[in-house]
Design an enzyme around this catalytic site. Sequence first.
Site, PDB file in Angstrom:
ATOM      1  CB  SER A 311      -0.860   0.032   1.262  1.00 43.79           C
ATOM      2  OG  SER A 311      -0.091   0.421   2.388  1.00 43.79           O
ATOM      3  CG  ASP A 312       1.403   5.884  -1.256  1.00 46.08           C
ATOM      4  OD1 ASP A 312       2.345   6.033  -0.461  1.00 46.08           O
ATOM      5  OD2 ASP A 312       1.215   6.640  -2.221  1.00 46.08           O
ATOM      6  CB  CYS A 313       3.142   5.669   3.590  1.00 43.82           C
ATOM      7  SG  CYS A 313       4.580   4.816   2.908  1.00 43.82           S
TER       8      CYS A 313
END
Length: 788
Positions: A311-313
Site C-alpha cells: 500500500s502507499d503509506c
Amino acid sequence: MAQPLCRIKRRPVLLLLLLLTAVLHAAGAHQNYPCKPPYFNSFPFCNSSLPIADRARSIISLLSLQEKIQQLSNTAAAVPRLGIPPYEWWSESLHGLAGNGPGVRFNGTIPAATVFPQVILSASSFNRTLWRALARAISVEARAMYNADQAGLTFWAPNINIFRDPRWGRGQETPGEDPMIASTYAVDYVSTFQSQSGWNPNSSFFGAKKRDLADSDSRRSSMMVSACCKHHTAYDLEKWRNFTRYTFDAQVSAQDMEDTFQPPFKSCIKEGGASCLMCSYNKINGIPSCARGDLLKEIKQQWGFDGYVTSDCDAVAIIFEDQMYASSPEDAVADVLKAGMDINCGTYLLRHTESAVKLGKVREEDIDRALFNLFSVLVRLGLFDGDPAKQQYGELSSDHVCSKEHRDLALEAARQGLVLLKNDGGVLPLTRSSLASIALVGPAGNRSEVLGGGYSGVPCDAKTFLDGLRDFLPSTVFAPGCPNTSCLSADGFEEAALVAGAADVTVLIAGLNLTEETEDHDRVSLLLPGKQEELVGAIASSSKKALILVLTGGGPVDISFAKDDPRIGAIIWIGYPGEVGGQVLAEALFGDFNPGGQLQVTWYPESFTDVPMNDMNMRPDPSRGYPGRTHRFYTGEVVYEYGYGLSYSAYAYKFLSAPSIIRLRNSSSEPPCEGDDEADYLRIDDRTRCEDLGFRVRFLVMNNGDMAGSHAVLLFSRSVASISGSPKRQLIGFERVFTAAHGATEVEMLVNPCKHMSAANEKGERILVLGAHVLMLGGEEHELLIFA
Ligand SMILES: *[C@@H]1O[C@H](CO)[C@@H](O)[C@H](O)[C@H]1NC(C)=O
Ligand SMILES: *[C@@H]1O[C@H](CO)[C@@H](O)[C@H](O)[C@H]1NC(C)=O
Ligand SMILES: *[C@@H]1O[C@H](CO)[C@@H](O)[C@H](O)[C@H]1NC(C)=O
Ligand SMILES: *[C@@H]1O[C@H](CO)[C@@H](O)[C@H](O)[C@H]1NC(C)=O
Ligand SMILES: *[C@@H]1O[C@H](CO)[C@@H](O)[C@H](O)[C@H]1NC(C)=O
Ligand SMILES: *[C@@H]1O[C@H](CO)[C@@H](O)[C@H](O)[C@H]1NC(C)=O
Ligand SMILES: *[C@@H]1O[C@H](CO)[C@@H](O)[C@H](O)[C@H]1NC(C)=O
Ligand SMILES: *[C@@H]1O[C@H](CO)[C@@H](O)[C@H](O)[C@H]1NC(C)=O
Ligand SMILES: *[C@@H]1O[C@H](CO)[C@@H](O)[C@H](O)[C@H]1NC(C)=O
C-alpha cells in the site's frame, strides 16, 4: 569480510576480536543478516539449492500467527529464534537514492549518492539507452548502499502515473503525459534495475543490454534489487482546492482506463517483470485502490504479476478513518488482504490484523498468501543467502557510489534532457571570446537544494548555476532578485537590475521549486510564482542584450509573455537538473553541446486552470466546454506543444519507405471485423494475432545546421475515420538520433498496428480503426490503409 573472521576463530584473542569488530562496524558492512552461521543457516529457507517457493513456504511454516502479523508492515519485525533480523521494505530510488523512506540512510560510511536529474528531465531526452543506463547506475548505488547496511533491497520507484494535469505536484517524478512513453520508461527502468544480467562491476552502467527487456528467465529468479510500479492507479492529484489524495474518488471511464491509466502498469509488469506494485491512496470509481480486488486479480492472472503489492503509506488506515469506506479497522484490513494487497506501509495491519482474525474477518490463509509473495521476493533478492559481502554483488562498495562514471552519466542525462524553447536571432550559443561579463539573476541561482526536485538524496558534490557559470567565466556576478522562488518581495529587484545593467549578458533563473509543486501540493496557477514575472520584466529592461531566461521545475509554466517579448532572446527549460545542473546549463549556453531535449508534457496556458483538476476525463466534451487533456486529446491553445524543443541546428525529415496498405488478416474463416455507426474497427484482445503484423517505416533525418546534434524523432499517427473518443493523434514510435552537421541519418522504426495504433472504445475494449491512417513526422505525412 570473511577472512579476518576466520583468523579470529583460530586465534581467539578477545582484544583483537573487539578491535576487528569495531573496524568492521566502521566499514558499515552488514553484521546482522538472516541465515548467519553457525546456528541459523540450517533452516530450509537458507538453502539456495531449493526452489524459491519452497524456501518462502518454509519460513511461513515456522512462524506463529503473531509473528506473521509482524511481517505485514514496511518495518517488518525480527524473528530472533529463526535468526531473522528486522527488514525495512521502504527505500526510495526515483532518480538516485533518496532518504524519503526509512530504508535509505546517509549516516554511515556512504554519506551521499548521485542525484541524477529528476525523471521528467531525463525523460525529455527520449533516449532509451540513457534511461537504462540511469536505472543500472541507480541499482549499483542501491546495492552498494545495501552492502554498507544503509539501504534495503526493495525500492519504491518508478512513478509511472500519467502526467494528466499540468498542476500536479508530482508530475515532475514521472516520464510525462504520454502512455506509450510512460510504458516504455517503466519497462526500461524496471527490467534494468532488477536484472542480474548485463551487470559488470567494472563498467557499471553500460552493462545494461537491450536483451534485458524480454529476459523472461529472470522473472521468477534472482534479482539485483526490486523495483515497484507506483501508484496503481489513476493517481495524479495531491491537494488541490478542497480535494486531497487521501479521499479523492477518481471517476475514470472504462475508455480512459484502458488507453491512458493502465498501459504503463501493464507494461511495467508484463514486459518489465516488476516484482512490486503499489496501490494508491485514491478511490477509483468509489472503491479504494488497495481494495480493488478486481483490478489486482486481473494484474495477477492476466498480466502474470508474481511480486508483492504494497500500500502507499497509511493507505489502509484511511480506508476506515478518512474515506469511511470500511466500517471498522478490521474491515479495512480484511478488504485489502482479500483484495490481494500484501504489505502495508504503516502500522495499521500490525495493530488490527489480529483482531480481524479473531472476528473471523481475515483467515490465516489470507495472511499466508501475502507472506508468500513477500518472502518470495526477499528470497529472490538473496536476503536468505547469507553474508551479503560474499554474494554476487558483495564487491559493490562506497567506490561504486558517487563514482566518476555516475557523475558523467548525471551530466549526460541533464544535457540530453534540457529543452531549448526559444532562441531568437541566434542569441545562443554565447561566444566565450567576445564576452567580458555575465550577470546571473534569480533566487535559485546559487542554491543547490533546487537542483534535485522531489525524492532527492544527499548529493555527492552539487554544482549550482553560479558555480557552473563561474567555471566558464570566473567574473560572473550574481544577484538573487527575490529571497526565494515564492518571490513575494521586490526588494531585491533594484540590485539585480544594476548587476544586469553592468554585464554584457544576463541569465535569469526563474520557474518552480518544491515550494510550488511537490508531494501533497498541487499548483493552482500555471504562471510564474509571486513577483517572478515582474522580476523578468525589470531585468529584461535593464539588460544590455536580449535576456536569457532559464526555467526550473517539473510542471509547465505559462510564459506566453516571454515568448512574445523581443527583449527576451532565449528561453531554456532545465527541469530539476540534478546535482551537476550548474555545469550543464553553462555548457548549453556556451554551445558545448547542442540542445535536443523535447517536452514530455503539453505546456498549457493559464486559462487551463478553469478546468477542474478533479475531472479525470481525458477526452474533450465540447457540450460542456471541456477541452480534454494531453496531446492526444486536448483541443485548446498551447504555449508549447508536446514534443516541442529547438536546437542549435535545423532538422528536416523525409519518409523513405512505409507501406501503403496493411492487411490484418488473411483468412476469411476468422470472424469479421466489428463496426459502429462511425467506422469499422477490429477488436484487439489477447487472441488477436498481431505479432507478425509489424511494419517498418524508414526515413531520413537531415541536419541543415552547422552543428552536429542529437534529438528525438517522434512518429505520430492519426486515423482518418474515427469512433467516439478516438485520439487526435498518438505517438507510435520515437528514437533519439544523432546527425552530423549538414549530414543525414537513416532511421528505421518498427510499428505494430495492434499495439501502437489502437485505442479504446467507450466500453473499454481495445480496438483498431480500419481505413486510412496518416503517419506524421514533423510536417511530413504518409498515408496508409488498414484492411481487415
Ligand atoms: C539443500 O537442498 C538440497 C536439495 O534438496 C539438498 O540436497 C541439500 O542437502 C540441502 N542442503 C542442506 C545443507 O540442507
Ligand atoms: C543511522 O540512522 C539509523 C536510523 O535513524 C540508525 O538506526 C542507525 O544506527 C544510524 N547509523 C549510524 C552509523 O549512525
Ligand atoms: C543516448 O544515450 C546514451 C547514453 O548516455 C548515449 O551514449 C547516446 O549517445 C545517446 N544517443 C543519442 C542519439 O544521443
Ligand atoms: C574488474 O576489474 C578488476 C580489477 O581490474 C578485476 O580483477 C576483475 O576481474 C574485474 N571484474 C569483472 C567482472 O570484469
Ligand atoms: C469541494 O467544493 C466544491 C465547491 O465548493 C463542492 O461542490 C464539492 O462538493 C467539494 N468537494 C469535496 C470533496 O468536498
Ligand atoms: C553562494 O552561496 C554560497 C553558499 O551558500 C555562499 O558562500 C556564497 O557567498 C554565495 N555567493 C554569492 C555570490 O552570493
Ligand atoms: C526551495 O524549496 C525548498 C522546500 O520548500 C525550500 O526549503 C527552499 O528554500 C526553496 N529554495 C528557493 C531558492 O526557493
Ligand atoms: C520565502 O521568503 C519569504 C520572505 O520573503 C519567507 O516568508 C518564506 O517563508 C520563504 N519561503 C520558503 C519556502 O523558504
Ligand atoms: C497468412 O496465411 C498463410 C497461409 O495460410 C500463413 O502461412 C501465414 O502465417 C498467414 N499470416 C498471418 C499473419 O496470419
